[in-house]
Design a protein around this motif. Structure first.
Motif, PDB file in Angstrom:
ATOM      1  N   LYS A 131       0.817  -1.213   0.000  1.00 58.77           N
ATOM      2  CA  LYS A 131       0.000   0.000   0.000  1.00 58.77           C
ATOM      3  C   LYS A 131       0.853   1.266   0.000  1.00 58.77           C
ATOM      4  O   LYS A 131       0.449   2.305  -0.530  1.00 58.77           O
ATOM      5  CB  LYS A 131      -0.933   0.009   1.213  1.00 58.77           C
ATOM      6  CG  LYS A 131      -2.052  -1.020   1.132  1.00 58.77           C
ATOM      7  CD  LYS A 131      -2.890  -1.027   2.398  1.00 58.77           C
ATOM      8  CE  LYS A 131      -3.975  -2.089   2.330  1.00 58.77           C
ATOM      9  NZ  LYS A 131      -4.760  -2.162   3.599  1.00 58.77           N
ATOM     10  N   GLY A 132       2.035   1.181   0.595  1.00 59.61           N
ATOM     11  CA  GLY A 132       2.924   2.334   0.646  1.00 59.61           C
ATOM     12  C   GLY A 132       3.728   2.542  -0.621  1.00 59.61           C
ATOM     13  O   GLY A 132       4.474   3.519  -0.722  1.00 59.61           O
ATOM     14  N   GLY A 133       3.595   1.615  -1.574  1.00 62.76           N
ATOM     15  CA  GLY A 133       4.284   1.778  -2.850  1.00 62.76           C
ATOM     16  C   GLY A 133       5.719   1.298  -2.873  1.00 62.76           C
ATOM     17  O   GLY A 133       6.439   1.520  -3.845  1.00 62.76           O
ATOM     18  N   ALA A 134       6.171   0.639  -1.789  1.00 59.56           N
ATOM     19  CA  ALA A 134       7.545   0.126  -1.748  1.00 59.56           C
ATOM     20  C   ALA A 134       7.649  -1.141  -2.581  1.00 59.56           C
ATOM     21  O   ALA A 134       6.711  -1.932  -2.649  1.00 59.56           O
ATOM     22  CB  ALA A 134       7.963  -0.153  -0.310  1.00 59.56           C
ATOM     23  N   LYS A 135       8.817  -1.356  -3.170  1.00 62.79           N
ATOM     24  CA  LYS A 135       9.041  -2.518  -4.028  1.00 62.79           C
ATOM     25  C   LYS A 135       9.945  -3.563  -3.385  1.00 62.79           C
ATOM     26  O   LYS A 135      10.146  -4.638  -3.946  1.00 62.79           O
ATOM     27  CB  LYS A 135       9.638  -2.072  -5.368  1.00 62.79           C
ATOM     28  CG  LYS A 135       8.735  -1.133  -6.163  1.00 62.79           C
ATOM     29  CD  LYS A 135       7.397  -1.773  -6.501  1.00 62.79           C
ATOM     30  CE  LYS A 135       6.536  -0.843  -7.342  1.00 62.79           C
ATOM     31  NZ  LYS A 135       5.197  -1.424  -7.626  1.00 62.79           N
ATOM     32  N   PHE A 136      10.489  -3.233  -2.221  1.00 62.52           N
ATOM     33  CA  PHE A 136      11.218  -4.251  -1.458  1.00 62.52           C
ATOM     34  C   PHE A 136      11.067  -3.935   0.025  1.00 62.52           C
ATOM     35  O   PHE A 136      10.756  -2.811   0.411  1.00 62.52           O
ATOM     36  CB  PHE A 136      12.698  -4.348  -1.873  1.00 62.52           C
ATOM     37  CG  PHE A 136      13.534  -3.128  -1.601  1.00 62.52           C
ATOM     38  CD1 PHE A 136      14.249  -2.980  -0.409  1.00 62.52           C
ATOM     39  CD2 PHE A 136      13.659  -2.127  -2.561  1.00 62.52           C
ATOM     40  CE1 PHE A 136      15.043  -1.861  -0.181  1.00 62.52           C
ATOM     41  CE2 PHE A 136      14.446  -1.006  -2.340  1.00 62.52           C
ATOM     42  CZ  PHE A 136      15.139  -0.870  -1.147  1.00 62.52           C
ATOM     43  N   MET A 401       1.307   7.721   7.035  1.00 63.43           N
ATOM     44  CA  MET A 401       2.353   8.112   6.084  1.00 63.43           C
ATOM     45  C   MET A 401       2.452   7.110   4.946  1.00 63.43           C
ATOM     46  O   MET A 401       2.577   7.489   3.772  1.00 63.43           O
ATOM     47  CB  MET A 401       3.711   8.240   6.773  1.00 63.43           C
ATOM     48  CG  MET A 401       4.845   8.519   5.779  1.00 63.43           C
ATOM     49  SD  MET A 401       6.497   8.412   6.472  1.00 63.43           S
ATOM     50  CE  MET A 401       6.605   9.998   7.282  1.00 63.43           C
ATOM     51  N   MET A 402       2.418   5.834   5.265  1.00 61.56           N
ATOM     52  CA  MET A 402       2.490   4.807   4.220  1.00 61.56           C
ATOM     53  C   MET A 402       1.337   4.957   3.229  1.00 61.56           C
ATOM     54  O   MET A 402       1.531   4.880   2.015  1.00 61.56           O
ATOM     55  CB  MET A 402       2.459   3.411   4.844  1.00 61.56           C
ATOM     56  CG  MET A 402       3.648   3.069   5.709  1.00 61.56           C
ATOM     57  SD  MET A 402       3.490   1.382   6.377  1.00 61.56           S
ATOM     58  CE  MET A 402       4.510   1.463   7.827  1.00 61.56           C
ATOM     59  N   TYR A 403       0.123   5.159   3.750  1.00 65.30           N
ATOM     60  CA  TYR A 403      -1.045   5.317   2.880  1.00 65.30           C
ATOM     61  C   TYR A 403      -0.905   6.547   1.979  1.00 65.30           C
ATOM     62  O   TYR A 403      -1.215   6.493   0.783  1.00 65.30           O
ATOM     63  CB  TYR A 403      -2.322   5.446   3.718  1.00 65.30           C
ATOM     64  CG  TYR A 403      -2.625   4.268   4.601  1.00 65.30           C
ATOM     65  CD1 TYR A 403      -2.281   2.961   4.240  1.00 65.30           C
ATOM     66  CD2 TYR A 403      -3.270   4.447   5.832  1.00 65.30           C
ATOM     67  CE1 TYR A 403      -2.555   1.880   5.061  1.00 65.30           C
ATOM     68  CE2 TYR A 403      -3.562   3.365   6.659  1.00 65.30           C
ATOM     69  CZ  TYR A 403      -3.197   2.092   6.271  1.00 65.30           C
ATOM     70  OH  TYR A 403      -3.475   1.031   7.093  1.00 65.30           O
ATOM     71  N   GLU A 404      -0.446   7.657   2.570  1.00 57.29           N
ATOM     72  CA  GLU A 404      -0.299   8.887   1.797  1.00 57.29           C
ATOM     73  C   GLU A 404       0.771   8.754   0.728  1.00 57.29           C
ATOM     74  O   GLU A 404       0.601   9.208  -0.412  1.00 57.29           O
ATOM     75  CB  GLU A 404       0.030  10.054   2.737  1.00 57.29           C
ATOM     76  CG  GLU A 404      -1.128  10.445   3.650  1.00 57.29           C
ATOM     77  CD  GLU A 404      -0.756  11.529   4.646  1.00 57.29           C
ATOM     78  OE1 GLU A 404      -1.676  12.121   5.247  1.00 57.29           O
ATOM     79  OE2 GLU A 404       0.446  11.781   4.838  1.00 57.29           O
ATOM     80  N   LEU A 405       1.868   8.122   1.095  1.00 57.84           N
ATOM     81  CA  LEU A 405       2.950   7.906   0.138  1.00 57.84           C
ATOM     82  C   LEU A 405       2.482   7.019  -1.005  1.00 57.84           C
ATOM     83  O   LEU A 405       2.727   7.297  -2.179  1.00 57.84           O
ATOM     84  CB  LEU A 405       4.137   7.274   0.868  1.00 57.84           C
ATOM     85  CG  LEU A 405       5.462   7.126   0.121  1.00 57.84           C
ATOM     86  CD1 LEU A 405       5.939   8.454  -0.424  1.00 57.84           C
ATOM     87  CD2 LEU A 405       6.515   6.512   1.047  1.00 57.84           C
TER      88      LEU A 405
END
Length: 536
Positions: A131-136, A401-405
């Motif tokens: 959800k935060g858009g991180a790839k790793f 923050m994770m959701y917003e990012l």
């Protein structure tokens, strides 16, 4: 009957097969020249953003004092005048005495039963990462305290035998990979020998041989000689060497290498992060030995080949030779475009602290987005650390923050993921990189701050304004020589309305439409007929 052409094809095939077999049979040796046969993976440079955590026994006392919560185990044993930077460890020592009792009766080991991780859910963590858009995602294997969060067979001081009684690394590794993300581990144990130095110097529970696998077995220097150290006020001062200098024993270094290899072998991480604890020259042979082991294991496991093992090994400063691994900058980064992909590791907290502390303010999401865009415009990757509670849950503000990012990346991700730097990285405002009271750089954007990225085909240029100009007009000085003759289209990603663009003596002038609904940085997409024109 075979023709000459058939024989030629057969000979060519055999030669190529021989060459492939020879190159594929090469292995890394624990030598810098051999390790420099390294190319960083494409998946990593495409990823741009990874999440990370600082989580462990130190999350239980969750007290940062005048420094950092994750250093609680160091400072709780530190008496007056034993720490630099104006007694930065004394507040933790006094807090520990008042809250838990003196260190001789309640040592760091006594926090372990209180670290239960009772609400830890690996699938929820992995979902937050997505959800935060991180790839790793990089999991803390062990911090300086050397308490292992994996099912190590080399020490009883681990999360399977004690505390949570779960293989925390193993659980998150499965959950992360199940969602198609790359998986990393973080290992800070090289500095374990010095982390508990005040415990050894002041002869608290580290003197008990039963606890040496947790507290280390350093060589304590009790000489009356003096040594010059940084006193935290920008000056050097002389103090007695007996106040706290230790050096690693052979046992400490061998133990580090064995555990470090075990963590790599058990979970086959795509990324292996190290802190700075093995900076002394005496560690060099072991640094090289692990590098060769990690790369050879990746090749053996089918991740990559010699020259491109398809894994990331992070290092700080000059602890690995340039070109042998991926350089990491803690809370910093490069000022120019790198020759090779590099990494910034940073935290949602804004001072020295990385571990969970109730009520500590986190950075605004806008600052993280701006920092990310600056990093990737220079060929970098951001690994952002979060701080879970000891029970394994994240504070609401961190999840927000994770959701917003993630929401911003869902709209603007094409200017981020799988991009590469342009010839120049952007225009920089006069407030960018100013240091705060703790000495850390602040990423405060002005309307002058723009950063550039491009697609891999070099046909699309992304111009990202880190702050929306109130008058709707951008002036980009570094693109004053950009030839617009082959410009096919220009649009504001996620926005509506026409974008006007022209060259002038001042630079590239862009008139923006109405401000879009999303927050944070604002990317423009310029598509060209053929290659993006050069400005050099």
């Amino acid at each position: 009957m075979r023709t000459k052409f058939s024989y030629l094809i057969l000979i060519t095939f055999c030669v190529n097969s021989f060459i492939f077999a020879q190159s594929n049979s090469e292995t890394y040796k624990p030598e810098w020249k051999s390790l420099q046969n390294y190319e960083a993976p494409e998946w990593y440079e495409d990823a741009k953003l990874g999440f990370w955590v600082h989580w462990g026994v130190y999350s239980v006392p969750a007290f940062k004092g005048n420094h950092a919560a994750e250093w609680y185990g160091r400072w709780m044993y530190s008496q007056k005048d034993q720490s630099s930077r104006n007694n930065q460890g004394l507040a933790t020592h006094l807090h520990h005495n008042e809250t838990y009792g003196p260190p001789e009766t309640f040592g760091y080991k006594d926090f372990i039963p209180m670290f239960k991780a009772e609400n830890f859910n690996a699938d929820e963590w992995a979902d937050l990462c997505v959800k935060g858009g991180a790839k790793f995602f990089t999991m803390m294997g062990a911090h300086h305290d050397s308490f292992c969060l994996w099912d190590t067979k080399l020490s009883k001081w681990n999360s399977v035998n004690m505390g949570p009684k779960r293989d925390l690394v193993g659980e998150i590794e499965k959950a992360v990979r199940k969602r198609g993300l790359k998986f990393g581990v973080s290992n800070h144990t090289a500095w374990n020998y010095a982390f508990f130095q005040w415990n050894h110097i002041n002869r608290y529970d580290a003197t008990n041989p039963e606890y040496q696998d947790l507290y280390g077995n350093p060589i304590v220097q009790k000489s009356a000689d003096t040594v010059r150290i940084y006193n935290g006020e920008g000056r050097k001062t002389w103090i007695p060497r007996s106040r706290g200098l230790v050096k690693p024993s052979e046992r400490d270094m061998n133990r580090w290498l064995a555990r470090t290899k075990e963590l790599a072998d058990m979970y086959k991480p795509d990324l292996y992060y190290f802190d700075w604890g093995f900076k002394l020259p005496v560690w060099e042979s072991r640094r090289k030995e692990f590098g060769a082991h990690y790369y050879n294991s990746a090749v053996k496991n089918g991740k990559g080949t010699f020259g491109n093992p398809n894994v990331v090994l992070n290092y700080k400063s000059k602890f690995y030779k340039e070109g042998s691994a991926v350089r990491d900058y803690e809370r910093g980064g490069m000022n120019t475009i790198g020759k090779m992909v590099w990494q910034t590791d940073d935290c949602v907290y804004d001072d020295h602290n990385w571990g969970f502390v109730e009520g500590t303010t986190i950075k605004p999401t806008n600052m993280i987005v701006d920092q990310l865009m600056d990093i990737i415009s220079k060929k970098g990757v951001l690994m952002l650390s979060f701080a879970p509670r000891p029970d394994g849950t994240f504070p609401e503000e961190q999840k927000t923050m994770m959701y917003e990012l993630g929401a911003w990346l869902k709209i603007c991700g094409e200017a981020v993921y799988k991009t590469r730097p342009y010839e120049v990285f952007g225009d920089v405002g006069d407030k960018w990189g100013e240091k705060n009271e703790t000495g850390h750089k602040m990423y405060t954007a002005t309307t002058k701050d723009v950063r550039f990225t491009r697609n891999k085909k070099n046909t699309v240029l992304y111009i990202t304004s880190l702050k929306w100009p109130e008058n709707g007009n951008l002036l980009i000085e570094s693109l004053s020589n950009l030839d617009l003759k082959t410009l096919k289209s220009i649009k504001l990603i996620g926005g509506k309305g026409r974008v006007k663009i022209k060259q002038s003596e001042k630079g590239l002038e862009i008139s923006l439409p109405k401000k879009p609904n999303y927050k944070y940085a604002y990317p423009l997409k310029l598509e060209f007929k053929g290659q993006i024109p050069s400005v050099k």
